[in-house]
Write an enzyme that holds these catalytic residues in place. Structure first.
Site, short mmCIF file in Angstrom:
data_model
loop_
_atom_site.label_atom_id
_atom_site.label_comp_id
_atom_site.label_asym_id
_atom_site.label_seq_id
_atom_site.Cartn_x
_atom_site.Cartn_y
_atom_site.Cartn_z
N LYS A 1 0.81 -1.22 0.00
CA LYS A 1 0.00 0.00 0.00
C LYS A 1 0.85 1.28 0.00
O LYS A 1 0.41 2.31 -0.50
CB LYS A 1 -0.93 0.00 1.21
CG LYS A 1 -2.02 -1.07 1.16
CD LYS A 1 -3.05 -0.77 0.08
CE LYS A 1 -4.21 -1.76 0.12
NZ LYS A 1 -5.13 -1.57 -1.03
N GLU B 1 -9.62 6.10 3.20
CA GLU B 1 -10.40 5.04 3.82
C GLU B 1 -9.45 3.89 4.11
O GLU B 1 -8.39 3.79 3.52
CB GLU B 1 -11.48 4.55 2.84
CG GLU B 1 -10.99 3.56 1.77
CD GLU B 1 -9.96 4.12 0.79
OE1 GLU B 1 -9.87 5.36 0.66
OE2 GLU B 1 -9.22 3.33 0.18
N SER C 1 1.57 -9.67 -0.77
CA SER C 1 1.28 -8.23 -0.72
C SER C 1 1.52 -7.58 0.64
O SER C 1 1.76 -6.39 0.71
CB SER C 1 -0.16 -7.98 -1.16
OG SER C 1 -1.04 -8.76 -0.37
#
Lengths: 265, 415
Positions: B101, B124, B397
């Site tokens: 991210k 968010e 990830s």
């Protein structure tokens, strides 16, 4: 007479009397099916000129907490798109004459089928359609379907709108343009923004369509203030809140009468 | 033998088009108030991409702050245990703040700081990984930051809530709807609509209105670009391209970042793994592509894609053990790649994901995020069916520290 023409006629009649339109919103199915019908009827008898009829969606991202809570409750109570159309038909049968502008979000209409929705809505007595998450550039199917059915396609403009956006919306809108008074979501505000007059004048240069102002208007004084500068006054959250109170229909009738007096001057 | 006619070559890099469309998917389904902000964002982003100074600064931060390039790890014991294809892991779990991210969060925060006259970020978060990444980038660049998070997610990802607060971000709990990621996005959009003149919405996945799906994909493509080089390097990788790439798909940003640089290599199979929750037949899942009854063409939060919904177009409640995959829609480019049959999509249930989670812990000494464990869960099935000379690349990830509470409550008695 088509929906577009019926809306035009309402604004033309009021203009002749130098009055602004009082345009209340209510969410179908809130607080219950029967009560929502009574709320609209009470408003019809309290000076409403045109209705914004909410078809609930689970993710109303342009709405503030009051309308969100009401539409959530309506969905939990089993309110469907088809039943909202049926309720508008029932209101027509009960003698409610004012134009209905259905207001929902794109996904429920997409799921219903855009052409079918336009046809069924027109048959149920819907005159205009308001879809906050469907700006003109994305309404490739729904706009022609509404045209075909004689339903007005009502689009929004906001204080942030550029000249290019104003031109685009003016070219696609029929019936009236929904002017968002503030950058934000629906719900009452203690004060209306000082740049509202500028914003209305900026849009006025590009269109002769009626301009109705919504978002943030909740009392008679604010309705009167908006009526002085625009063609219509849209009130939602304040009325929805009243409809949810203990003696909802009476409360709506009282607030509706005051707001109508403010709009009509 | 008859040669099968391949379809005319697709230019995968041509999309989205000027309207933000990937075929029928994508677009800009937002309130009018936001249209100018989207235009402004698109312009700033296009300018930044062609600005060597901006790209150099981003590259420098990726190397000196994020720790890129992230490692490529050969999963020897997992490969031997499964007895089939050789498995390599792209280690986004090693990126600063614990997941891929940060690639997007840092890219957008820098874009706002350098190219847009805004001073505040809203975001968010579901699993909290995007929230932590955004809070991290905001702290690094000195930007005011507010993160919206559903209260259900706050309860299951407590450590990440605390992390964000430590980093100076205000975390606002969202009580509406299902109190998960979808509702956090609604609240972030409402904040953005209200404060659009000063505020940038730092959307965390390859979702939402144009230009977000393309911009997030581009910021995440660093994953695939590095993997492309690392796989072909015989010292650290197999010395060739993978036969298959596997990645989990919630909104789909880690998957699109891993897939995109490989799109032209048509022999590389691309497999996205959605959250199968309690199984498709249960209706409690987030497998948008796997359930034709619930997952249909729709519009949610600014983009047209596959959306889990009831027959009346109301958005369905989703379930996944992993908060980061628990979302009713999927990035529009994934829907398009699926239509083109360039990528395949499957799902992994909560149970299979936990098997993947345990396998990676025991056999490789890596505690994966529950999101990434879905990709591993699928590899447990896939690898044994492939010959030993085939190569699978898994995009790992994120790391699993944030999930220890959830996993302990499920596996506690076993351990």
């Amino acid at each position: 007479m088509s929906g577009v023409e019926r809306i035009q006629q309402v604004f033309a009649n009021l203009k002749a009397k130098k009055q602004a339109a009082f345009m209340p919103y209510h969410a179908m199915g809130y607080p219950t099916r029967q009560r929502s019908l009574e709320v609209v009827q009470a408003l019809a008898e309290s000076g409403a000129d045109l209705f914004e009829i909410g078809i609930p969606h689970s993710d109303p991202l342009a709405d503030g907490p009051v309308v969100q809570a009401a539409t959530d409750a309506a969905i939990r109570g089993g309110t469907t798109v088809a039943d909202c159309l049926a309720m508008m038909g029932e209101l027509r049968a009960a003698g409610v004459q004012q134009p209905f502008c259905a207001m929902s979000y794109y996904n429920p209409i997409l799921a219903y089928g855009e052409e079918r929705f336009a046809q069924d809505a027109a048959a149920a007595g819907v005159d205009g359609l308001i879809v906050p998450d469907l700006p003109p550039g994305e309404s490739m199917k729904l706009e022609p379907a509404c045209r075909e059915a004689g339903i007005a396609t009502i689009y929004f403009l906001a204080p942030t709108s550029t000249e290019a956006r104003i031109r685009s919306v003016a070219a696609h809108a029929t019936g009236f343009i929904y002017m968002v008074s503030v950058t934000g979501i629906t719900g009452e505000r203690s004060q209306l923004p000082s740049d509202l007059v500028d914003f209305i004048q900026r849009v006025r240069r590009h269109t002769s369509l009626p301009l109705a102002v919504g978002f943030g208007i909740g009392n008679r004084a604010q309705a009167a203030q908006v009526a002085g500068i625009a063609d219509g006054v849209i009130v939602g959250s304040a009325l929805v809140r009243a409809a949810g109170s203990a003696d909802g229909v009476a409360a709506v009738r009282q607030l509706g009468t005051e707001l109508a007096a403010g709009a009509h001057g | 033998m008859t040669q099968i006619q391949k379809p005319a070559r697709v230019n995968y890099r041509a999309l989205p088009d000027e309207n933000g469309r990937f075929g029928p998917y994508g677009g800009k389904y937002v309130p009018e108030t936001l249209m100018p902000a989207l235009d402004e964002l698109e312009e700033a982003y296009l300018q930044a991409r062609h600005d060597p100074d901006f790209m150099a600064e981003l590259g420098r931060l990726q190397r000196t702050y994020v720790g890129r390039p992230t490692a490529l790890t050969y999963a020897r014991r997992l490969s031997e245990h499964l007895g089939g294809a050789q498995i390599y892991l792209k280690r986004e779990d090693l990126a600063h703040s614990g997941a891929h991210k940060i690639n997007n969060a840092l890219g957008q925060a820098l874009l706002m700081k350098r190219k847009m006259g805004k001073t505040r970020i809203v975001a968010e978060t579901g699993a909290g990984q995007h929230g932590v990444a955004t809070a991290t980038a905001a702290a690094l660049l000195g930007i005011e930051c507010v993160v919206y998070m559903g209260t259900v997610d706050m309860a299951r990802q407590q450590p990440n809530v605390f992390r964000m607060r430590l980093l100076g971000t205000e975390v606002r709990g969202v009580e509406s709807g299902s109190k998960t990621l979808k509702d956090a996005i609604n609240e972030a959009i409402r904040d953005w609509v209200t404060n659009v003149r000063t505020t940038h919405y730092l959307l965390g996945s390859a979702l939402g209105p144009h230009p977000y799906p393309a911009m997030v994909r581009d910021f995440q493509s660093v994953i695939g670009q590095e993997a492309l080089v690392q796989m072909q390097d015989g010292e650290i990788g197999p010395g060739r391209l993978p036969d298959v790439i596997v990645a989990c798909v919630g909104g789909g940003s880690n998957a699109i970042g891993a897939f995109h640089p490989f799109l032209e290599y048509e022999n590389v199979r691309l497999i996205g793994v959605e959250a199968g929750g309690h199984g498709i037949e249960s209706g409690e899942h987030a497998a948008r592509f796997a359930d034709p009854e619930l997952g249909r063409l729709g519009v949610l939060q600014g983009t047209m894609s596959y959306v889990m919904q009831d027959s009346d177009g109301q958005i369905a409640l989703t379930h996944s053990i992993s908060a980061g995959l628990d979302y009713a829609s999927v990035g529009p480019e994934h829907a398009w790649l699926r239509d083109l049959e360039r990528a395949e999509y499957t799902y992994c249930t909560d149970e299979q994901a936990l098997e993947g989670f345990k396998a990676l812990c025991h056999l490789e000494g890596i505690i994966p995020a529950l999101e990434s464990a879905h990709a591993i869960g699928h590899v447990l099935e896939l690898a044994p069916t492939l010959p030993k000379d085939q190569v699978i690349l898994v995009n790992l990830s994120g790391r699993g520290d944030k999930d220890l509470g959830t996993v302990m409550s499920v596996l506690g008695e076993e351990l």
